[in-house]
Design a protein around this motif. Structure first.
Motif, mmCIF file in Angstrom:
data_model
loop_
_atom_site.group_PDB
_atom_site.id
_atom_site.type_symbol
_atom_site.label_atom_id
_atom_site.label_comp_id
_atom_site.label_asym_id
_atom_site.label_seq_id
_atom_site.Cartn_x
_atom_site.Cartn_y
_atom_site.Cartn_z
ATOM 1 N N LEU A 89 7.129 -0.635 -7.241
ATOM 2 C CA LEU A 89 8.037 -1.777 -7.337
ATOM 3 C C LEU A 89 7.829 -2.767 -6.194
ATOM 4 C CD1 LEU A 89 11.304 0.109 -8.378
ATOM 5 C CD2 LEU A 89 9.760 -1.206 -9.859
ATOM 6 N N GLY A 90 6.883 -2.455 -5.284
ATOM 7 C CA GLY A 90 6.514 -3.423 -4.259
ATOM 8 C C GLY A 90 6.764 -3.030 -2.821
ATOM 9 N N THR A 91 7.395 -1.879 -2.593
ATOM 10 C CA THR A 91 7.691 -1.452 -1.224
ATOM 11 C C THR A 91 6.505 -0.699 -0.633
ATOM 12 O OG1 THR A 91 10.041 -1.215 -1.789
ATOM 13 C CG2 THR A 91 9.300 -0.167 0.239
ATOM 14 N N THR A 92 6.040 -1.133 0.520
ATOM 15 C CA THR A 92 4.962 -0.429 1.207
ATOM 16 C C THR A 92 5.450 0.964 1.608
ATOM 17 O OG1 THR A 92 4.258 -2.561 2.078
ATOM 18 C CG2 THR A 92 3.291 -0.599 3.095
ATOM 19 N N MET A 93 4.562 1.975 1.491
ATOM 20 C CA MET A 93 4.971 3.352 1.723
ATOM 21 C C MET A 93 4.011 4.042 2.687
ATOM 22 S SD MET A 93 7.497 5.314 0.597
ATOM 23 C CE MET A 93 7.940 4.415 -0.905
ATOM 24 N N LEU A 94 4.559 4.586 3.770
ATOM 25 C CA LEU A 94 3.806 5.427 4.687
ATOM 26 C C LEU A 94 4.463 6.795 4.708
ATOM 27 C CD1 LEU A 94 1.612 5.849 6.861
ATOM 28 C CD2 LEU A 94 3.278 5.049 8.563
ATOM 29 N N VAL A 95 3.747 7.800 4.229
ATOM 30 C CA VAL A 95 4.291 9.156 4.134
ATOM 31 C C VAL A 95 3.542 10.056 5.108
ATOM 32 C CG1 VAL A 95 4.728 11.145 2.646
ATOM 33 C CG2 VAL A 95 4.907 8.824 1.716
ATOM 34 N N VAL A 96 4.260 10.574 6.089
ATOM 35 C CA VAL A 96 3.691 11.496 7.063
ATOM 36 C C VAL A 96 3.929 12.913 6.562
ATOM 37 C CG1 VAL A 96 3.729 12.258 9.464
ATOM 38 C CG2 VAL A 96 4.200 9.858 8.900
ATOM 39 N N THR A 97 2.863 13.686 6.417
ATOM 40 C CA THR A 97 3.014 15.028 5.853
ATOM 41 C C THR A 97 1.878 15.927 6.295
ATOM 42 O OG1 THR A 97 3.313 16.280 3.795
ATOM 43 C CG2 THR A 97 1.764 14.448 3.730
ATOM 44 N N HIS A 98 2.128 17.229 6.184
ATOM 45 C CA HIS A 98 1.075 18.215 6.441
ATOM 46 C C HIS A 98 0.772 19.018 5.175
ATOM 47 C CE1 HIS A 98 4.799 20.548 6.806
ATOM 48 N NE2 HIS A 98 4.070 21.588 6.463
ATOM 49 N N GLU A 99 1.411 18.652 4.063
ATOM 50 C CA GLU A 99 1.296 19.438 2.834
ATOM 51 C C GLU A 99 0.058 19.019 2.035
ATOM 52 O OE1 GLU A 99 4.852 20.402 0.654
ATOM 53 O OE2 GLU A 99 6.096 19.534 2.239
ATOM 54 N N LYS A 100 -1.025 19.705 2.295
ATOM 55 C CA LYS A 100 -2.318 19.368 1.710
ATOM 56 C C LYS A 100 -2.289 19.373 0.185
ATOM 57 C CE LYS A 100 -7.177 20.773 1.708
ATOM 58 N NZ LYS A 100 -7.313 20.686 0.242
ATOM 59 N N GLU A 157 0.818 -1.209 0.000
ATOM 60 C CA GLU A 157 0.000 0.000 0.000
ATOM 61 C C GLU A 157 0.857 1.268 0.000
ATOM 62 O OE1 GLU A 157 -4.074 0.492 1.756
ATOM 63 O OE2 GLU A 157 -3.224 -0.889 3.224
ATOM 64 N N PHE A 158 0.263 2.375 -0.449
ATOM 65 C CA PHE A 158 0.820 3.720 -0.319
ATOM 66 C C PHE A 158 -0.181 4.519 0.503
ATOM 67 C CE2 PHE A 158 3.703 6.976 -2.326
ATOM 68 C CZ PHE A 158 3.208 8.065 -1.624
ATOM 69 N N VAL A 159 0.249 4.975 1.674
ATOM 70 C CA VAL A 159 -0.662 5.656 2.598
ATOM 71 C C VAL A 159 -0.049 6.986 3.037
ATOM 72 C CG1 VAL A 159 -1.856 5.524 4.821
ATOM 73 C CG2 VAL A 159 -1.552 3.453 3.431
ATOM 74 N N PHE A 160 -0.847 8.055 2.955
ATOM 75 C CA PHE A 160 -0.490 9.332 3.569
ATOM 76 C C PHE A 160 -1.077 9.372 4.972
ATOM 77 C CE2 PHE A 160 -0.349 10.917 -0.910
ATOM 78 C CZ PHE A 160 0.959 11.400 -0.893
ATOM 79 N N VAL A 175 -0.585 16.277 -1.207
ATOM 80 C CA VAL A 175 -1.405 15.077 -1.035
ATOM 81 C C VAL A 175 -2.536 15.051 -2.056
ATOM 82 C CG1 VAL A 175 -2.955 13.844 0.545
ATOM 83 C CG2 VAL A 175 -0.837 14.850 1.411
ATOM 84 N N ASP A 176 -3.112 16.226 -2.316
ATOM 85 C CA ASP A 176 -4.238 16.315 -3.245
ATOM 86 C C ASP A 176 -3.860 15.928 -4.673
ATOM 87 O OD1 ASP A 176 -5.942 17.060 -1.251
ATOM 88 O OD2 ASP A 176 -5.898 19.195 -1.706
ATOM 89 N N ARG A 177 -2.573 16.004 -4.999
ATOM 90 C CA ARG A 177 -2.128 15.690 -6.365
ATOM 91 C C ARG A 177 -1.997 14.195 -6.605
ATOM 92 N NH1 ARG A 177 1.884 19.997 -9.069
ATOM 93 N NH2 ARG A 177 1.437 18.527 -10.732
ATOM 94 N N PHE A 178 -2.030 13.416 -5.539
ATOM 95 C CA PHE A 178 -1.856 11.974 -5.658
ATOM 96 C C PHE A 178 -3.111 11.272 -5.157
ATOM 97 C CE2 PHE A 178 2.321 13.752 -5.596
ATOM 98 C CZ PHE A 178 3.078 12.953 -6.434
ATOM 99 N N SER A 179 -3.643 10.405 -5.965
ATOM 100 C CA SER A 179 -4.862 9.696 -5.595
ATOM 101 C C SER A 179 -4.495 8.469 -4.765
ATOM 102 C CB SER A 179 -5.638 9.284 -6.853
ATOM 103 O OG SER A 179 -6.836 8.640 -6.503
ATOM 104 N N LYS A 180 -4.238 8.705 -3.484
ATOM 105 C CA LYS A 180 -3.800 7.646 -2.583
ATOM 106 C C LYS A 180 -4.718 7.567 -1.371
ATOM 107 C CE LYS A 180 -0.088 6.932 -5.074
ATOM 108 N NZ LYS A 180 0.041 5.702 -5.897
#
Length: 226
Positions: free
Chosen positions: A186-197, A29-32, A200-205
């Motif tokens: 490529l298969g790596t799970t991604m957790l991105v912690v951010t406050h940049e709205k 998964e890719f999660v913000f 985040v809005d540019r990526f459909s995650k």
């Protein structure tokens, strides 16, 4: 794979950082993770990396139950994670290659393994020609790419990126986020912690939003509204 089940975290000073947190992140998964300052984002990172333990509830990281993990197991658990920080945390006196080599030596990688893995990872982050360059000779965006390469070099199951674009201009921020998206593909799970709205809005995650230690939203695509 990440599981937080009814997790509460209260610090010694009485601050309650998490209150009944439930979160599931599956492999790939890719999660913000978003939320205002003081919402509990940093506490979640500390729980996932084993820096802190929950007061109540269950925390599972890539097959390790962190509630009863033994001290000797923690380094092995951490090898399943790669962490990217806002301030890069590179070793200034080592070259790009040296920074990645240092990370691989720490887990006992062979010289042959390093010669094979480091060029691959540097090419992946677009720094194939920067192996002999020192961090202070690079731009902020390039240094963050080195930090991502370092997080990736030991082939972790998951990368946790803690405000990875906080010190970068909008164009470099977009490039870094696009790179993280590619690594995820490529298969790596991604957790991105951010406050940049806007970013985040540019990526459909998937976007997990917390506020005052409580999960307030968990949905695909876009920031949350409060």
């Amino acid at each position: 794979m990440i599981r937080l089940v009814d997790v509460e975290k209260e610090y010694d000073n009485g601050t309650k950082a998490l209150n009944g947190m439930n979160l599931r992140i599956d492999d790939g998964e890719f999660v913000f993770l978003v939320g205002p300052s003081g919402s509990g984002k940093s506490t979640i990172i500390k729980l996932l990396t084993g820096e802190e333990r929950s007061t109540q509830g269950r925390v599972v990281v890539n097959g390790y139950n962190l509630n009863n993990i033994r001290s000797w197991q923690i380094p092995y658990m951490r090898r399943t994670l790669g962490v990217v920080f806002q301030d890069f945390r590179l070793i200034e006196k080592k070259t790009v290659w040296g920074n990645l080599e240092f990370a691989m030596r720490a887990v006992g990688a062979s010289p042959r393994g390093m010669r094979k893995r480091i060029p691959y990872v540097l090419d992946l982050v677009g720094l194939g020609d920067k192996a002999d360059v020192y961090p202070n000779e690079m731009s902020g965006g390039e240094q963050q790419r080195v930090a991502i390469a370092r997080a990736l070099v030991n082939n972790p199951q998951m990368i946790i990126a803690d405000e990875p674009t906080g010190n970068l201009d909008p164009q470099r921020s977009l490039e870094i986020m696009t790179l993280l998206e590619r690594i995820n593909s490529l298969g790596t799970t991604m957790l991105v912690v951010t406050h940049e709205k806007e970013l985040v809005d540019r990526f459909s995650k998937r976007v997990v939003a917390i506020k005052e230690g409580v999960l307030v939203s968990d949905a695909e695509g876009g920031y949350y509204k409060v």
